[in-house]
Design a protein around this motif. Structure first.
Motif, PDB file in Angstrom:
ATOM      1  N   ALA A   1       0.830  -1.227   0.000  1.00 23.82           N
ATOM      2  CA  ALA A   1       0.000   0.000   0.000  1.00 23.82           C
ATOM      3  C   ALA A   1       0.854   1.263   0.000  1.00 23.82           C
ATOM      4  N   GLU A   2       0.331   2.311  -0.632  1.00 20.01           N
ATOM      5  CA  GLU A   2       1.010   3.611  -0.581  1.00 20.01           C
ATOM      6  C   GLU A   2       0.509   4.404   0.618  1.00 20.01           C
ATOM      7  N   SER A   3      -0.817   4.377   0.813  1.00 20.93           N
ATOM      8  CA  SER A   3      -1.373   5.069   1.973  1.00 20.93           C
ATOM      9  C   SER A   3      -2.580   4.305   2.496  1.00 20.93           C
ATOM     10  N   LEU A   4      -2.730   4.404   3.802  1.00 20.80           N
ATOM     11  CA  LEU A   4      -3.731   3.590   4.496  1.00 20.80           C
ATOM     12  C   LEU A   4      -4.568   4.483   5.412  1.00 20.80           C
ATOM     13  N   LEU A   5      -5.878   4.333   5.323  1.00 21.37           N
ATOM     14  CA  LEU A   5      -6.747   5.003   6.298  1.00 21.37           C
ATOM     15  C   LEU A   5      -7.452   3.892   7.080  1.00 21.37           C
ATOM     16  N   ILE A   6      -7.143   3.791   8.359  1.00 21.32           N
ATOM     17  CA  ILE A   6      -7.765   2.756   9.199  1.00 21.32           C
ATOM     18  C   ILE A   6      -8.849   3.446  10.028  1.00 21.32           C
ATOM     19  N   ALA A   7     -10.093   3.064   9.784  1.00 25.27           N
ATOM     20  CA  ALA A   7     -11.227   3.777  10.392  1.00 25.27           C
ATOM     21  C   ALA A   7     -12.043   2.827  11.255  1.00 25.27           C
TER      22      ALA A   7
ATOM     23  N   GLY B   1      -2.935   6.904   8.292  1.00 28.78           N
ATOM     24  CA  GLY B   1      -3.785   7.810   9.058  1.00 28.78           C
ATOM     25  C   GLY B   1      -4.950   7.020   9.640  1.00 28.78           C
ATOM     26  N   PHE B   2      -5.586   7.586  10.648  1.00 30.66           N
ATOM     27  CA  PHE B   2      -6.675   6.875  11.325  1.00 30.66           C
ATOM     28  C   PHE B   2      -7.895   7.782  11.435  1.00 30.66           C
ATOM     29  N   LEU B   3      -9.040   7.119  11.511  1.00 30.90           N
ATOM     30  CA  LEU B   3     -10.280   7.823  11.848  1.00 30.90           C
ATOM     31  C   LEU B   3     -10.919   7.078  13.015  1.00 30.90           C
ATOM     32  N   VAL B   4     -11.137   7.782  14.107  1.00 29.58           N
ATOM     33  CA  VAL B   4     -11.863   7.195  15.239  1.00 29.58           C
ATOM     34  C   VAL B   4     -13.126   8.012  15.428  1.00 29.58           C
ATOM     35  N   GLN B   5     -14.262   7.359  15.351  1.00 26.99           N
ATOM     36  CA  GLN B   5     -15.527   8.082  15.567  1.00 26.99           C
ATOM     37  C   GLN B   5     -16.253   7.422  16.721  1.00 26.99           C
ATOM     38  N   SER B   6     -16.941   8.246  17.506  1.00 27.12           N
ATOM     39  CA  SER B   6     -17.551   7.715  18.730  1.00 27.12           C
ATOM     40  C   SER B   6     -18.990   8.164  18.899  1.00 27.12           C
ATOM     41  N   GLY B   7     -19.647   7.484  19.829  1.00 28.98           N
ATOM     42  CA  GLY B   7     -21.042   7.809  20.122  1.00 28.98           C
ATOM     43  C   GLY B   7     -21.164   9.088  20.913  1.00 28.98           C
ATOM     44  N   PHE B   8     -20.403   9.190  22.002  1.00 25.26           N
ATOM     45  CA  PHE B   8     -20.485  10.385  22.843  1.00 25.26           C
ATOM     46  C   PHE B   8     -19.908  11.587  22.101  1.00 25.26           C
TER      47      PHE B   8
END
Ligand SMILES: Cc1cc2nc3c(=O)[nH]c(=O)nc-3n(C[C@H](O)[C@H](O)[C@H](O)COP(=O)(O)O)c2cc1C
Length: 220
Positions: free
Chosen positions: A57-63, A95-102
């Motif tokens: 991979a060249e770039s990775l977004l782990i969400a 890069g990462f994406l973390v999304q939450s309920g609160f």
């Protein structure tokens, strides 16, 4: 630059995570054609394919969604499966994406530290972690209520396609509020007093036939 998106929600294609990564990809595709791949960790038979992809991979977004102030087990399992690939793709952009309920993004700050460390261990070019709170129930909201969030994700994807970086000013806007202000906290306290605080959770429990079991404990 080609982009691989890894979706770490157990809900896979029905997830809130996908709603956000779709918006990101919409923007990204506007600058970078259709050069992306998407994997769902909920799709169980991916191990070998994911490891192969990681190497090239060249770039990775782990969400993924925040689960009990951390990550779903399948995300941890994925990270651990890469242990033998630490120096296999130095310089890969992660890069990462973390999304939450609160709504408070502060909840995700601690797992973000882990993610930064993970990216460093893999000799990667760490892009940063996008944090978005208040995503619980987003799919039930009318389009006008989620438009602003989705537009921001789209712009983030667009800028990433153009410059190969996450735009920090958009990340900052997405992570607001870091902590709730006094007015919002007062509202939640009041909702608790008039027993409105559990309305949404009770609704979820009832629609999953789990309401009667809400105080069950696991015995050892
Ligand atoms: C088992 C479980 C644990 C969760 N833990 C948290 C948490 O600690 N903090 C939080 O803000 N939201 C928490 N949530 C809510 C999810 O992060 C939120 O609903 C998210 O948008 C779900 O995304 P998804 O549809 O991509 O799976 C939790 C949800 C579940 C099912």
């Amino acid at each position: 630059m080609k982009l691989t998106v890894i979706n770490g929600s157990p809900k896979g294609k029905r997830s809130n995570t996908k709603l956000l990564t779709d918006a990101f990809l919409n923007g990204y595709h506007k600058t970078f054609g259709n050069q992306s791949k998407e994997y769902f960790l909920s799709d169980k038979k991916l191990d070998a394919e994911l490891q192969r992809d990681f190497i090239h991979a060249e770039s990775l977004l782990i969400a993924f969604p925040l689960y009990t102030d951390s990550m779903p087990g399948m995300v941890k399992e994925y990270f651990e499966s890469l242990e033998n690939y630490k120096s296999s793709n130095p310089g890969i952009k992660i890069g990462f994406l973390v999304q939450s309920g609160f709504p408070e993004s502060y909840h995700s700050f601690f797992v973000a530290r882990y993610l930064k460390k993970f990216a460093t261990l893999f000799d990667s070019d760490y892009l940063g972690t996008i944090i978005k709170g208040g995503v619980e129930g987003i799919q039930m909201k009318p389009a006008w209520m989620r438009r602003k969030t989705l537009k921001r994700f789209e712009k983030l994807g667009f800028m990433f396609g153009k410059y190969g970086r996450f735009d920090q000013s958009i990340i900052k806007k997405l992570s607001t509020p870091v902590k709730l202000g006094r007015f919002a906290l007062g509202f939640f306290k009041f909702a608790k007093i008039i027993k409105l605080g559990n309305f949404y959770w009770d609704y979820q429990l009832k629609s999953n036939n789990a309401y009667e079991k809400r105080f069950d404990k696991h015995s050892i």
